[in-house]
Scaffold this motif. Structure first.
Motif, short mmCIF file in Angstrom:
data_model
loop_
_atom_site.label_atom_id
_atom_site.label_comp_id
_atom_site.label_asym_id
_atom_site.label_seq_id
_atom_site.Cartn_x
_atom_site.Cartn_y
_atom_site.Cartn_z
N TYR A 40 -0.41 31.53 9.27
CA TYR A 40 -1.28 32.62 8.81
C TYR A 40 -1.92 33.37 9.97
O TYR A 40 -2.01 34.60 9.96
CB TYR A 40 -2.39 32.07 7.90
N VAL A 41 -2.35 32.62 10.99
CA VAL A 41 -3.06 33.26 12.10
C VAL A 41 -2.15 34.24 12.84
O VAL A 41 -2.60 35.32 13.27
CB VAL A 41 -3.64 32.19 13.07
N ASP A 44 -1.60 37.23 10.40
CA ASP A 44 -2.83 38.03 10.33
C ASP A 44 -2.98 38.92 11.55
O ASP A 44 -3.42 40.09 11.46
CB ASP A 44 -4.05 37.13 10.19
N ASP A 45 -2.62 38.38 12.72
CA ASP A 45 -2.75 39.15 13.96
C ASP A 45 -1.82 40.37 13.94
O ASP A 45 -2.21 41.47 14.36
CB ASP A 45 -2.43 38.25 15.15
N LYS A 51 -8.37 41.14 6.51
CA LYS A 51 -8.57 40.01 5.62
C LYS A 51 -7.35 39.11 5.73
O LYS A 51 -6.22 39.60 5.79
CB LYS A 51 -8.75 40.48 4.17
N SER A 52 -7.57 37.81 5.78
CA SER A 52 -6.45 36.90 5.98
C SER A 52 -5.50 36.89 4.78
O SER A 52 -5.93 36.92 3.62
CB SER A 52 -6.96 35.47 6.21
N GLU A 54 -3.98 34.47 3.76
CA GLU A 54 -4.22 33.22 3.03
C GLU A 54 -5.19 33.40 1.87
O GLU A 54 -5.14 32.67 0.88
CB GLU A 54 -4.76 32.17 4.01
N ASN A 55 -6.06 34.40 1.95
CA ASN A 55 -7.10 34.58 0.94
C ASN A 55 -6.75 35.63 -0.11
O ASN A 55 -7.55 35.90 -1.01
CB ASN A 55 -8.41 34.97 1.63
#
Length: 356
Positions: A40-41, A44-45, A51-52, A54-55
């Motif tokens: 995810y990180v 996301d980058d 907003k991630s 993952e959410n």
């Protein structure tokens, strides 16, 4: 043509691997390859949505294709992904339009949810079908974006059992999965767009593999019990019979020798170790075929690409399939398991004349 298949982090690695394995069971112009999942990180980058991923509970088509582009960019250099290659992302995050899948140019996403509900089978079949469907539709240059798909002439709004059925009622999807069909109109457009018959044949081959995994079989209803296999003398000739069948397995003496050898060596023997067992094979051969030619035996057991081993194995297995059919044949086929070739049936079901 390369098809790279990836997944968002919420997809189990086994689900991804199963789809790649299923799609790779044909050879041809399309080559399927998995991409390692990005965390995810990392996503996301690249995505920079504020907003991630993952959410998020649901994604728009634009967001899903952005994820495809992220995989394309991240692995561009290491995998040499070209513009003409496909990138597929499997995800358990629903899309806001509740579609099974979609494509935009050579980027594809597939929703992996609920396939057990629609097929009553392993999800890999429905997911794999969606991968192939979107590749096919992209090659047809169909317009399937929201708001435009209604006017696309090669999308069937009333199900025909064709790969391009729209399936507004999601439960209708099982029809095209079970037919593995591409209608005449869609085939004609495929060719008209400059695609080869070889490519279309490979696509149909994959659909047929998926179909065969989905259709209901009597084999799903219980265990098949093997029949006894017997090597016995008929006049002066040793033949191989299976209980319940009037005629023997229709193979010549050299193949019979090889098959009896493996019936006597149930732990299996590699093709490269046949020479170590040459004396046993030779003894069997000259009992099964009196006055035989040792040259053919040497050609069977020698190491090298010009030996006759694989030819004889295919000959044996074809004869077994012709005699027994699908329900029984798996017990008797001569197959490679690990490093060795072997027959699956156990010693309790084998009777071999004592003189052999």
């Amino acid at each position: 043509m390369k098809v790279f298949i990836a997944a968002t982090p919420d997809v189990e690695q086994k689900e991804l691997d199963d789809v790649i394995d299923l799609l790779s069971r044909t050879s041809g112009l399309i080559q399927f390859k998995g991409l390692p999942k990005l965390e995810y990180v990392v996503l996301d980058d690249f995505l920079d949505w504020g907003k991630s991923l993952e959410n998020l509970m649901a994604l728009s088509f634009d967001q899903l294709f952005d994820i495809c582009k992220t995989y394309r960019k991240y692995y561009y250099n290491t995998e040499r992904i070209s513009k003409s290659d496909f990138v597929v992302v499997l995800t358990a995050i629903p899309n806001k339009n509740k579609w099974f899948s979609s494509f935009r140019e050579n980027n594809i996403f597939v929703d992996i949810n609920d396939w057990e509900k629609y097929t009553n089978k392993d999800p890999k079949f429905g997911i794999s079908y969606q991968v192939v469907e979107n590749i096919f539709q992209s090659l047809l240059k169909l317009n399937v974006e929201i708001g435009d798909v209604e006017s696309e002439p090669n999308i069937h709004w009333h199900p025909l059992g064709c790969i391009n059925d729209m399936c507004q009622n999601k439960r209708d999807v099982i029809l095209k999965l079970r037919t593995a069909d591409i209608c005449e109109s869609c085939q004609e457009k495929f060719i008209k767009e400059g695609n080869s018959i070889e490519l279309g044949t490979q696509i149909q081959g994959i659909l047929e593999i998926i179909r065969s995994g989905l259709v209901r079989k009597f084999l799903d209803n219980g265990e098949v019990i093997p029949k006894k296999i017997e090597v016995r003398k008929v006049g002066k000739i040793f033949k191989v019979f299976i209980e319940g069948f009037d005629k023997p397995i229709g193979i010549e003496a050299l193949a019979r020798t090889l098959y009896v050898f493996y019936l006597k060596n149930l732990d299996g023997v590699s093709q490269y170790d046949l020479q170590k067992n040459y004396s046993q094979i030779k003894d069997l051969y000259f009992k099964i075929r009196r006055g035989g030619d040792e040259l053919s035996l040497l050609n069977l057991t020698k190491i090298g690409g010009d030996n006759s081993f694989y030819k004889e194995v295919n000959y044996i297995n074809k004869a077994l399939n012709n005699l027994l059919g699908e329900a029984l044949v798996e017990f008797y086929l001569l197959k490679k398991v690990g490093d060795v070739y072997k027959v699956s049936i156990t010693e309790d079901y084998i009777l071999i004349d004592n003189s052999l």
